[in-house]
Design a protein around this motif. Structure first.
Motif, PDB file in Angstrom:
ATOM      1  N   ILE A   4       0.865  -1.172   0.000  1.00 15.65           N
ATOM      2  CA  ILE A   4       0.000   0.000   0.000  1.00 15.65           C
ATOM      3  C   ILE A   4       0.904   1.225   0.000  1.00 15.65           C
ATOM      4  N   LEU A   5       0.684   2.112  -0.955  1.00 12.88           N
ATOM      5  CA  LEU A   5       1.442   3.364  -1.020  1.00 12.88           C
ATOM      6  C   LEU A   5       0.543   4.475  -0.486  1.00 12.88           C
ATOM      7  N   LEU A   6       0.893   5.016   0.669  1.00 15.44           N
ATOM      8  CA  LEU A   6       0.162   6.137   1.244  1.00 15.44           C
ATOM      9  C   LEU A   6       0.845   7.437   0.841  1.00 15.44           C
ATOM     10  N   VAL A   7       0.070   8.403   0.375  1.00 20.36           N
ATOM     11  CA  VAL A   7       0.598   9.699  -0.050  1.00 20.36           C
ATOM     12  C   VAL A   7      -0.165  10.788   0.690  1.00 20.36           C
ATOM     13  N   ARG A   8       0.571  11.715   1.271  1.00 20.52           N
ATOM     14  CA  ARG A   8      -0.097  12.877   1.865  1.00 20.52           C
ATOM     15  C   ARG A   8      -0.458  13.865   0.761  1.00 20.52           C
ATOM     16  N   HIS A   9      -1.573  14.536   0.913  1.00 20.59           N
ATOM     17  CA  HIS A   9      -2.018  15.527  -0.062  1.00 20.59           C
ATOM     18  C   HIS A   9      -0.989  16.638  -0.244  1.00 20.59           C
ATOM     19  N   GLY A  10      -1.121  17.389  -1.331  1.00 22.33           N
ATOM     20  CA  GLY A  10      -0.265  18.538  -1.572  1.00 22.33           C
ATOM     21  C   GLY A  10      -0.540  19.671  -0.602  1.00 22.33           C
ATOM     22  N   GLN A  11       0.321  20.680  -0.647  1.00 23.43           N
ATOM     23  CA  GLN A  11       0.163  21.820   0.261  1.00 23.43           C
ATOM     24  C   GLN A  11      -1.241  22.400   0.136  1.00 23.43           C
ATOM     25  N   ALA A  12      -1.869  22.608   1.282  1.00 23.16           N
ATOM     26  CA  ALA A  12      -3.206  23.197   1.315  1.00 23.16           C
ATOM     27  C   ALA A  12      -3.095  24.672   1.703  1.00 23.16           C
ATOM     28  N   ASN A  13      -4.191  25.240   2.173  1.00 24.42           N
ATOM     29  CA  ASN A  13      -4.197  26.655   2.558  1.00 24.42           C
ATOM     30  C   ASN A  13      -3.588  26.791   3.949  1.00 24.42           C
ATOM     31  N   SER A  14      -2.301  27.047   4.006  1.00 26.72           N
ATOM     32  CA  SER A  14      -1.578  27.049   5.284  1.00 26.72           C
ATOM     33  C   SER A  14      -1.953  28.226   6.175  1.00 26.72           C
ATOM     34  N   ALA A  15      -2.676  29.219   5.643  1.00 24.89           N
ATOM     35  CA  ALA A  15      -3.104  30.362   6.456  1.00 24.89           C
ATOM     36  C   ALA A  15      -4.462  30.131   7.098  1.00 24.89           C
ATOM     37  N   ALA A  16      -5.051  28.968   6.894  1.00 25.49           N
ATOM     38  CA  ALA A  16      -6.408  28.695   7.368  1.00 25.49           C
ATOM     39  C   ALA A  16      -6.454  28.594   8.884  1.00 25.49           C
ATOM     40  N   ARG A  17      -7.662  28.856   9.422  1.00 24.87           N
ATOM     41  CA  ARG A  17      -7.893  28.699  10.861  1.00 24.87           C
ATOM     42  C   ARG A  17      -9.107  27.812  11.135  1.00 24.87           C
ATOM     43  N   ASP A  18      -9.635  27.174  10.085  1.00 25.96           N
ATOM     44  CA  ASP A  18     -10.714  26.213  10.295  1.00 25.96           C
ATOM     45  C   ASP A  18     -10.661  25.168   9.184  1.00 25.96           C
ATOM     46  N   GLU A  19     -11.482  24.122   9.331  1.00 24.47           N
ATOM     47  CA  GLU A  19     -11.429  22.986   8.421  1.00 24.47           C
ATOM     48  C   GLU A  19     -11.764  23.384   6.983  1.00 24.47           C
ATOM     49  N   ALA A  20     -12.813  24.191   6.801  1.00 28.87           N
ATOM     50  CA  ALA A  20     -13.260  24.538   5.453  1.00 28.87           C
ATOM     51  C   ALA A  20     -12.220  25.363   4.706  1.00 28.87           C
ATOM     52  N   GLU A  21     -11.606  26.326   5.382  1.00 30.56           N
ATOM     53  CA  GLU A  21     -10.600  27.166   4.735  1.00 30.56           C
ATOM     54  C   GLU A  21      -9.374  26.361   4.339  1.00 30.56           C
ATOM     55  N   PRO A  99      -1.917  27.063  18.212  1.00 29.06           N
ATOM     56  CA  PRO A  99      -0.617  27.615  17.819  1.00 29.06           C
ATOM     57  C   PRO A  99      -0.757  28.647  16.708  1.00 29.06           C
ATOM     58  N   GLN A 100       0.158  29.605  16.730  1.00 29.19           N
ATOM     59  CA  GLN A 100       0.174  30.668  15.729  1.00 29.19           C
ATOM     60  C   GLN A 100       1.230  30.455  14.658  1.00 29.19           C
ATOM     61  N   ASP A 101       2.183  29.570  14.908  1.00 28.24           N
ATOM     62  CA  ASP A 101       3.237  29.311  13.938  1.00 28.24           C
ATOM     63  C   ASP A 101       3.737  27.874  14.125  1.00 28.24           C
ATOM     64  N   ARG A 102       4.648  27.447  13.263  1.00 27.25           N
ATOM     65  CA  ARG A 102       5.099  26.058  13.324  1.00 27.25           C
ATOM     66  C   ARG A 102       5.840  25.727  14.623  1.00 27.25           C
ATOM     67  N   PRO A 103       6.720  26.589  15.158  1.00 25.21           N
ATOM     68  CA  PRO A 103       7.354  26.236  16.436  1.00 25.21           C
ATOM     69  C   PRO A 103       6.339  25.960  17.545  1.00 25.21           C
ATOM     70  N   HIS A 108       2.448  21.969  20.606  1.00 29.46           N
ATOM     71  CA  HIS A 108       1.007  21.877  20.832  1.00 29.46           C
ATOM     72  C   HIS A 108       0.464  20.506  20.466  1.00 29.46           C
ATOM     73  N   LEU A 109       0.846  19.970  19.313  1.00 27.12           N
ATOM     74  CA  LEU A 109       0.235  18.719  18.831  1.00 27.12           C
ATOM     75  C   LEU A 109       0.452  17.551  19.791  1.00 27.12           C
ATOM     76  N   PRO A 110       1.678  17.318  20.292  1.00 27.97           N
ATOM     77  CA  PRO A 110       1.832  16.209  21.248  1.00 27.97           C
ATOM     78  C   PRO A 110       0.971  16.383  22.499  1.00 27.97           C
ATOM     79  N   ARG A 111       0.865  17.595  23.038  1.00 32.32           N
ATOM     80  CA  ARG A 111       0.021  17.831  24.215  1.00 32.32           C
ATOM     81  C   ARG A 111      -1.442  17.525  23.905  1.00 32.32           C
ATOM     82  N   MET A 112      -1.896  17.991  22.751  1.00 33.97           N
ATOM     83  CA  MET A 112      -3.295  17.785  22.398  1.00 33.97           C
ATOM     84  C   MET A 112      -3.585  16.304  22.138  1.00 33.97           C
ATOM     85  N   PHE A 113      -2.689  15.616  21.434  1.00 36.19           N
ATOM     86  CA  PHE A 113      -2.899  14.198  21.165  1.00 36.19           C
ATOM     87  C   PHE A 113      -2.914  13.381  22.451  1.00 36.19           C
ATOM     88  N   ALA A 114      -2.062  13.753  23.404  1.00 35.60           N
ATOM     89  CA  ALA A 114      -2.048  13.030  24.678  1.00 35.60           C
ATOM     90  C   ALA A 114      -3.388  13.183  25.394  1.00 35.60           C
TER      91      ALA A 114
END
Length: 218
Positions: A4-21, A99-103, A108-114
């Motif tokens: 099975i070859l899994l591929v992540r989608h291409g770059q999306a709208n990185s400025a978005a703040r919700d799912e639809a955007e 989070p407001q930026d990648r750093p 944030h993500l590990p805390r939220m996933f936990a």
């Protein structure tokens, strides 16, 4: 050996703040997908089954790749977890700001996933166990299918697939998700005892010198 070859989608709208955007490809995301499709076809890759989730960024990535030998299928089990909705619930219930930026995102993500995995986000759009179950089920169905398969999905689904294959803990699962690049390739070999990770986060189509600026995570 089937895979099975899994591929992540291409770059999306990185400025978005919700799912639809977020759910639309950028011009770069479309280019990333076309480059990957050309690389796979040039390498002689053939897929008897091509599938994506139902999200726009996933189905459009598969269409731009143009590697499907038959009409592509869609499976909602390949849809991404609702990150923005989950993060908003995490902030409302625990006071941890989105989070407001990648750093900030990296911590944030590990805390939220936990918290999510413990059931500590009561308004989560999907329980952690339900997300894990649907990813396991779609992998099982793909593994039992029609030969080499390419599935275009998202980083959280890919991270969960690798968690399942390698039996990772929550922290390692989160770190996997954080490192997954847009249009990266992940190969799972189908073994008698289950799935084995054969390739992770490969981006050979972005390695030429004039494309190295084109590697993205969001």
């Amino acid at each position: 050996m089937s895979q099975i070859l899994l591929v992540r989608h291409g770059q999306a709208n990185s400025a978005a703040r919700d799912e639809a955007e977020y759910d639309r490809l950028s011009d770069l995301g479309r280019a990333q997908a076309r480059w990957l499709g050309a690389h796979l076809k040039g390498s002689g890759e053939r897929f008897s089954h091509a599938v994506s989730g139902t999200l726009q960024r996933q189905s459009e990535t598969l269409a731009e790749m143009a590697v499907a030998e038959t009409a592509p299928a869609q499976d909602p089990r390949l849809n991404e977890l609702e990150y923005f909705t989950l993060a908003q619930a995490f902030e409302a219930e625990h006071g941890v700001a989105m989070p407001q930026d990648r750093p900030e995102f990296l911590t944030h993500l590990p805390r939220m996933f936990a918290a999510w995995s413990r059931g500590d986000i009561s308004a989560a759009p999907e329980p952690f166990e339900a997300f894990e179950t649907r990813v396991a089920e779609v992998l099982s169905d793909l593994a039992a299918g029609r030969g080499p398969t390419i599935a275009v999905t998202s980083g959280g689904v890919i991270g969960m697939a690798i968690r399942i294959a390698l039996r990772l803990d929550i922290e390692a699962f989160a770190l996997m998700c954080l490192s997954i690049e847009n249009t990266s390739v992940h190969r799972l070999q189908i073994m008698p005892s289950g799935l084995a990770l054969a390739q992770f986060n490969a981006c050979p189509h972005l390695e030429p010198q004039d494309r190295r600026h084109s590697r993205t995570h969001l």
